[in-house]
Write a protein that holds these residues in place. Structure first.
Motif, PDB file in Angstrom:
ATOM      1  N   VAL A   2       0.907  -1.098  -0.056  1.00  0.00           N
ATOM      2  CA  VAL A   2      -0.057  -0.097  -0.137  1.00  0.00           C
ATOM      3  C   VAL A   2       0.952   1.234  -0.004  1.00  0.00           C
ATOM      4  O   VAL A   2       0.441   2.351  -0.712  1.00  0.00           O
ATOM      5  N   ALA A   3       2.035   1.396   0.770  1.00  0.00           N
ATOM      6  CA  ALA A   3       2.936   2.321   0.774  1.00  0.00           C
ATOM      7  C   ALA A   3       3.558   2.570  -0.641  1.00  0.00           C
ATOM      8  O   ALA A   3       3.484   3.822  -1.101  1.00  0.00           O
ATOM      9  N   SER A   6       0.895   3.795  -2.787  1.00  0.00           N
ATOM     10  CA  SER A   6       0.452   5.257  -2.555  1.00  0.00           C
ATOM     11  C   SER A   6       1.444   6.181  -3.376  1.00  0.00           C
ATOM     12  O   SER A   6       0.948   7.429  -3.752  1.00  0.00           O
ATOM     13  N   SER A  29      -5.551   3.739  -3.117  1.00  0.00           N
ATOM     14  CA  SER A  29      -4.216   2.857  -3.011  1.00  0.00           C
ATOM     15  C   SER A  29      -4.902   1.586  -2.100  1.00  0.00           C
ATOM     16  O   SER A  29      -4.043   0.625  -2.141  1.00  0.00           O
ATOM     17  N   LYS A  30      -5.998   1.384  -1.767  1.00  0.00           N
ATOM     18  CA  LYS A  30      -6.779   0.275  -1.305  1.00  0.00           C
ATOM     19  C   LYS A  30      -7.819   0.043  -1.803  1.00  0.00           C
ATOM     20  O   LYS A  30      -8.560   0.793  -1.064  1.00  0.00           O
ATOM     21  N   SER A 150       1.342  11.200  -0.800  1.00  0.00           N
ATOM     22  CA  SER A 150       1.677   9.809  -0.585  1.00  0.00           C
ATOM     23  C   SER A 150       1.366   9.171   1.203  1.00  0.00           C
ATOM     24  O   SER A 150       0.797   8.031   1.053  1.00  0.00           O
ATOM     25  N   ARG A 151       1.791  10.116   2.017  1.00  0.00           N
ATOM     26  CA  ARG A 151       1.708   9.626   3.220  1.00  0.00           C
ATOM     27  C   ARG A 151       0.024   9.626   3.722  1.00  0.00           C
ATOM     28  O   ARG A 151      -0.417   8.691   4.338  1.00  0.00           O
ATOM     29  N   GLN A 154      -1.495   6.543   1.974  1.00  0.00           N
ATOM     30  CA  GLN A 154      -1.498   5.313   2.512  1.00  0.00           C
ATOM     31  C   GLN A 154      -2.031   5.210   3.804  1.00  0.00           C
ATOM     32  O   GLN A 154      -2.570   4.244   4.031  1.00  0.00           O
ATOM     33  N   ARG A 155      -2.369   6.283   4.702  1.00  0.00           N
ATOM     34  CA  ARG A 155      -2.994   6.440   5.934  1.00  0.00           C
ATOM     35  C   ARG A 155      -4.586   6.058   5.758  1.00  0.00           C
ATOM     36  O   ARG A 155      -5.223   5.379   6.270  1.00  0.00           O
TER      37      ARG A 155
END
Length: 196
Positions: A2-3, A6, A29-30, A150-151, A154-155
């Motif tokens: 996922v990271a 992302s 991303s998910k 991106s962070r 991802q979160r």
């Protein structure tokens, strides 16, 4: 994973925001526990010479973002489809639309009218190589925006256009939120109105 996804998808989104001034409608991303993916061109982009180049850069940006954030050795094959699309865009740019001054005939004719398509391949390779370098520099210049987007992706696993636009604004990138199907056009009417 996922990271990694992302960063890849954020790369597309950053290039899209910078080059078109638009926020993608959604960034994902998910999607499910066994699948990750998520950038599409949600707006209708008027096909111009400049727009084709910008679209190619947006497609290249995903894989290049991985290189910038994780290092070239950790970049994935997730760029394969993006590179196929870029290759088609650039071959059409040269062979079909005549935007390369050296190739003015249509090199996509079949049958009796087939032309030697191999002569445009080196030109396409050089052009894609140049676009890779330009896109890489664009993303390096936007690295803080790229990393933060991106962070956040991802979160949360998913961001909408408003989320992307807010994040962009924090890094002085202005991108508007437009509805799906919005037609992005150059300023043709304004150009005709000049010199009244």
């Amino acid at each position: 994973v996922v990271a990694n996804v992302s960063v890849h998808e954020a790369g597309h989104a950053v290039a899209y925001a910078v080059l078109f001034g638009l926020a993608p409608l959604q960034l994902t991303s998910k999607v499910a526990s066994s699948y990750a993916a998520g950038f599409t061109f949600p707006h209708e982009i008027h096909e111009t010479r400049d727009a084709i180049i910008a679209k190619a850069k947006v497609f290249l940006a995903g894989g290049l973002a991985e290189e910038i954030v994780f290092g070239a050795g950790q970049a994935t094959i997730g760029r394969a489809n993006d590179r196929e699309v870029v290759s088609q865009l650039i071959l059409d740019f040269i062979r079909r639309y005549g935007f390369d001054e050296r190739f003015q005939a249509v090199y996509t004719q079949d049958g009796w009218y087939t032309m030697d398509r191999s002569v445009t391949d080196l030109d396409a390779e050089k052009m894609i190589g140049r676009l890779v370098a330009e896109t890489y520099q664009l993303l390096v210049g936007q690295r803080p925006f790229l990393v933060e987007l991106s962070r956040r992706l991802q979160r949360t696993g998913k961001l909408d256009a408003t989320d992307v636009a807010k994040c962009a604004a924090e890094f002085k990138v202005i991108c508007t939120v437009q509805a799906e199907g919005h037609l992005h056009l150059p300023g043709y009417a304004a150009e005709l109105g000049k010199g009244k």
